[in-house]
Design a protein around this motif. Structure first.
Motif, mmCIF file in Angstrom:
data_model
loop_
_atom_site.group_PDB
_atom_site.id
_atom_site.type_symbol
_atom_site.label_atom_id
_atom_site.label_comp_id
_atom_site.label_asym_id
_atom_site.label_seq_id
_atom_site.Cartn_x
_atom_site.Cartn_y
_atom_site.Cartn_z
ATOM 1 N N PRO A 295 0.647 -1.141 0.067
ATOM 2 C CA PRO A 295 0.014 0.027 0.013
ATOM 3 C C PRO A 295 0.676 1.160 0.094
ATOM 4 O O PRO A 295 0.387 2.459 -0.727
ATOM 5 C CB PRO A 295 -0.864 -0.030 1.126
ATOM 6 N N ALA A 296 2.005 1.116 0.677
ATOM 7 C CA ALA A 296 3.045 2.507 0.634
ATOM 8 C C ALA A 296 3.392 2.609 -1.020
ATOM 9 O O ALA A 296 3.293 3.926 -1.368
ATOM 10 C CB ALA A 296 4.220 2.117 1.406
ATOM 11 N N PHE A 297 3.676 1.737 -1.484
ATOM 12 C CA PHE A 297 4.004 1.857 -2.923
ATOM 13 C C PHE A 297 2.886 2.262 -3.865
ATOM 14 O O PHE A 297 3.151 3.090 -4.594
ATOM 15 C CB PHE A 297 4.576 0.434 -3.524
ATOM 16 N N PHE A 298 1.784 1.694 -3.420
ATOM 17 C CA PHE A 298 0.664 2.039 -4.286
ATOM 18 C C PHE A 298 0.237 3.499 -4.176
ATOM 19 O O PHE A 298 -0.027 4.448 -5.140
ATOM 20 C CB PHE A 298 -0.755 1.263 -3.983
ATOM 21 N N GLY A 299 -0.057 4.000 -2.855
ATOM 22 C CA GLY A 299 -0.322 5.404 -2.349
ATOM 23 C C GLY A 299 0.597 6.160 -3.053
ATOM 24 O O GLY A 299 0.162 7.179 -3.532
ATOM 25 N N SER A 300 2.036 6.072 -2.799
ATOM 26 C CA SER A 300 3.025 6.913 -3.277
ATOM 27 C C SER A 300 2.768 7.230 -4.850
ATOM 28 O O SER A 300 3.029 8.219 -5.400
ATOM 29 C CB SER A 300 4.129 6.966 -2.638
ATOM 30 N N SER A 301 3.185 5.978 -5.380
ATOM 31 C CA SER A 301 3.118 6.047 -6.924
ATOM 32 C C SER A 301 1.703 6.465 -7.640
ATOM 33 O O SER A 301 1.997 7.098 -8.795
ATOM 34 C CB SER A 301 3.678 4.597 -7.421
ATOM 35 N N TYR A 302 0.801 6.279 -7.207
ATOM 36 C CA TYR A 302 -0.529 6.488 -8.019
ATOM 37 C C TYR A 302 -0.652 8.122 -7.813
ATOM 38 O O TYR A 302 -1.032 8.588 -8.906
ATOM 39 C CB TYR A 302 -1.743 5.826 -6.994
ATOM 40 N N ILE A 303 -0.702 8.807 -6.860
ATOM 41 C CA ILE A 303 -0.536 10.450 -6.736
ATOM 42 C C ILE A 303 0.392 10.830 -7.585
ATOM 43 O O ILE A 303 0.360 11.532 -8.371
ATOM 44 C CB ILE A 303 -0.532 10.740 -5.248
ATOM 45 N N PHE A 304 1.722 10.084 -7.394
ATOM 46 C CA PHE A 304 2.739 10.483 -8.311
ATOM 47 C C PHE A 304 2.503 10.543 -9.789
ATOM 48 O O PHE A 304 2.759 11.263 -10.393
ATOM 49 C CB PHE A 304 3.920 9.898 -7.908
ATOM 50 N N MET A 305 1.898 9.338 -9.993
ATOM 51 C CA MET A 305 1.507 9.157 -11.418
ATOM 52 C C MET A 305 0.469 10.014 -12.041
ATOM 53 O O MET A 305 0.751 10.459 -13.157
ATOM 54 C CB MET A 305 1.211 7.575 -11.729
ATOM 55 N N THR A 306 -0.393 10.356 -11.305
ATOM 56 C CA THR A 306 -1.505 11.367 -11.620
ATOM 57 C C THR A 306 -0.768 12.461 -11.955
ATOM 58 O O THR A 306 -1.268 13.487 -12.906
ATOM 59 C CB THR A 306 -2.660 11.136 -10.925
ATOM 60 N N GLY A 307 0.002 13.027 -10.937
ATOM 61 C CA GLY A 307 0.728 14.161 -11.026
ATOM 62 C C GLY A 307 1.433 14.245 -12.447
ATOM 63 O O GLY A 307 1.631 15.241 -13.208
ATOM 64 N N VAL A 308 2.238 13.281 -12.659
ATOM 65 C CA VAL A 308 2.917 13.081 -14.231
ATOM 66 C C VAL A 308 1.817 13.342 -15.234
ATOM 67 O O VAL A 308 2.256 13.952 -16.203
ATOM 68 C CB VAL A 308 3.644 11.717 -14.191
ATOM 69 N N LEU A 309 0.812 12.686 -15.105
ATOM 70 C CA LEU A 309 0.002 12.829 -16.332
ATOM 71 C C LEU A 309 -0.642 14.041 -16.414
ATOM 72 O O LEU A 309 -1.055 14.479 -17.430
ATOM 73 C CB LEU A 309 -1.174 11.796 -16.149
ATOM 74 N N ILE A 310 -0.836 14.962 -15.487
ATOM 75 C CA ILE A 310 -1.394 16.289 -15.557
ATOM 76 C C ILE A 310 -0.303 17.043 -16.100
ATOM 77 O O ILE A 310 -0.618 17.901 -17.071
ATOM 78 C CB ILE A 310 -1.581 16.720 -13.931
ATOM 79 N N VAL A 311 1.248 16.967 -15.824
ATOM 80 C CA VAL A 311 2.097 17.810 -16.580
ATOM 81 C C VAL A 311 2.237 17.225 -17.892
ATOM 82 O O VAL A 311 2.591 18.156 -18.740
ATOM 83 C CB VAL A 311 3.453 17.591 -15.736
#
Length: 374
Positions: A295-311
């Motif tokens: 869950p630590a991997f999922f939580g951090s990477s999901y939000i990070f990934m959506t931030g990447v998609l925004i940029v």
């Protein structure tokens, strides 16, 4: 508008619409199922309604971004969240539950594009990536909060959704008072997007769709899976959502990471860790250390990934920032809608182990893609 002030009201709104209104369903599912009996297929279908609603709402927000003020759209987002949460709290059967999930899910689609437009027009260029990333990280705050409330409230899921509704009311009032009254005049420009922008968005669209399919299983069934494992301590299942949310705060650094290491590297790192979180859950479900790591991997990477998609999206659709955020998030939600339905079917037929391993493999495939901007 001051970036910090915008983040201060934007982050809670995203926390409400994404964390409380949309992703809380996966957290509350074990308790809801005790009151409203449902098999995995029904649960997966209801989960998909949230993503379908998101798709409808984000299309509306994108299409009318040049005709309706961003503030007005955000007010609609808040009202949709409040009404949806209220219906969920009193749902007597799957039909009403599905209606509440649908309305609450619409709030997420209404909330994201307007903030991208406001950031683009009211925040200095050098701070825009960070502002978008931190507002987006509100999802993690909302997720952690729902997890903590669920622990305190135990099985009182109806009362929990009532609390969420009250919080949504206060957040809506704060946004109404602080957001610029009129930003439509400053958002005029090209309503559509050029052929060049659309051609450069192909890999973005494919990545968003496949990643959405991949991560939907985790959002819908991960906690239910962990809670029903005999060899896993009960506290891990109880704190599972809190871990996801707390780790998601790291995702707010996406803008800073992209500025230092580039968009391509940020994309690949986020997708690899996100896919690995599902792989760990499928292969090592009863290992306590891995139970915390997943869950630590999922939580951090999901939000990070959506931030990447925004940029990535905004850098592709330069003429319309609402499209830049709206297109990848729309396709991501479409993938999650498809994935939720498929996940419920796979869980019924083959079980959760196969489901999460399969989801990770689908995610790893997107590493073959590469962000391309104008």
């Amino acid at each position: 508008m001051d970036a910090k002030k915008l983040i201060a009201i934007g982050l809670p709104m995203i926390a409400v619409t994404y964390g409380l209104s949309r992703f809380s369903y996966g957290l509350m599912l074990p308790y809801i199922s005790e009151t409203i009996p449902m098999n995995p297929s029904t649960s997966g279908f209801i989960s998909s309604l949230s993503y379908i609603a998101y798709c409808i709402a984000i299309l509306f927000a994108m299409i009318f971004s040049k005709k309706i003020t961003s503030k007005t759209i955000l007010m609609i987002a808040g009202l949709s969240s409040i009404i949806g949460l209220g219906i969920i709290s009193v749902s007597p059967n799957p039909i009403f539950l599905g209606l509440g999930i649908f309305l609450a899910g619409m709030s997420t689609g209404f909330s994201s594009p307007p903030y991208a437009a406001i950031v683009n027009n009211h925040v200095e260029t050098g701070l825009q990536n960070q502002a978008n990333s931190w507002i987006n990280s509100g999802t993690s705050i909302g997720t952690a909060f729902t997890g903590a409330i669920a622990i305190v409230m135990a099985d009182s899921w109806r009362e929990t959704y009532l609390i969420f509704m009250v919080i949504a009311i206060f957040v809506l009032i704060a946004n109404y008072k602080v957001l610029p009254k009129q930003v439509i005049s400053e958002e005029k420009g090209t309503a559509g997007c050029s052929k060049k922008e659309w051609s450069h968005s192909i890999q973005l669209i494919i990545a968003s769709l496949v990643i959405g399919i991949s991560c939907s299983a985790y959002w819908t069934f991960s906690r239910d899976f962990v809670l029903n494992l005999d060899r896993v301590p009960a506290y891990l299942g109880e704190w599972f959502w809190v871990i996801i949310g707390a780790a998601g705060l790291l995702g707010g650094t996406a803008g800073v990471f992209i500025n230092h290491f580039g968009l391509v590297r940020a994309y690949r790192v986020s997708v690899f860790i996100l896919s690995t979180s599902s792989f760990i859950l499928g292969v090592f479900p009863e290992n306590v250390i891995m139970g915390f790591l997943s869950p630590a991997f999922f939580g951090s990477s999901y939000i990070f990934m959506t931030g990447v998609l925004i940029v990535w999206g905004i850098s592709v659709f330069k003429t319309n920032p609402s499209f830049g955020l709206g297109v990848p998030f729309l396709i991501l939600a479409l993938g999650q809608s498809i994935g939720s339905i498929l996940s419920g079917q796979i869980a019924d037929i083959s079980g959760y182990y196969v489901l999460f391993i399969g989801a990770s493999i689908i995610g790893y495939v997107t590493l073959l893609l590469k962000p391309k901007v104008n």
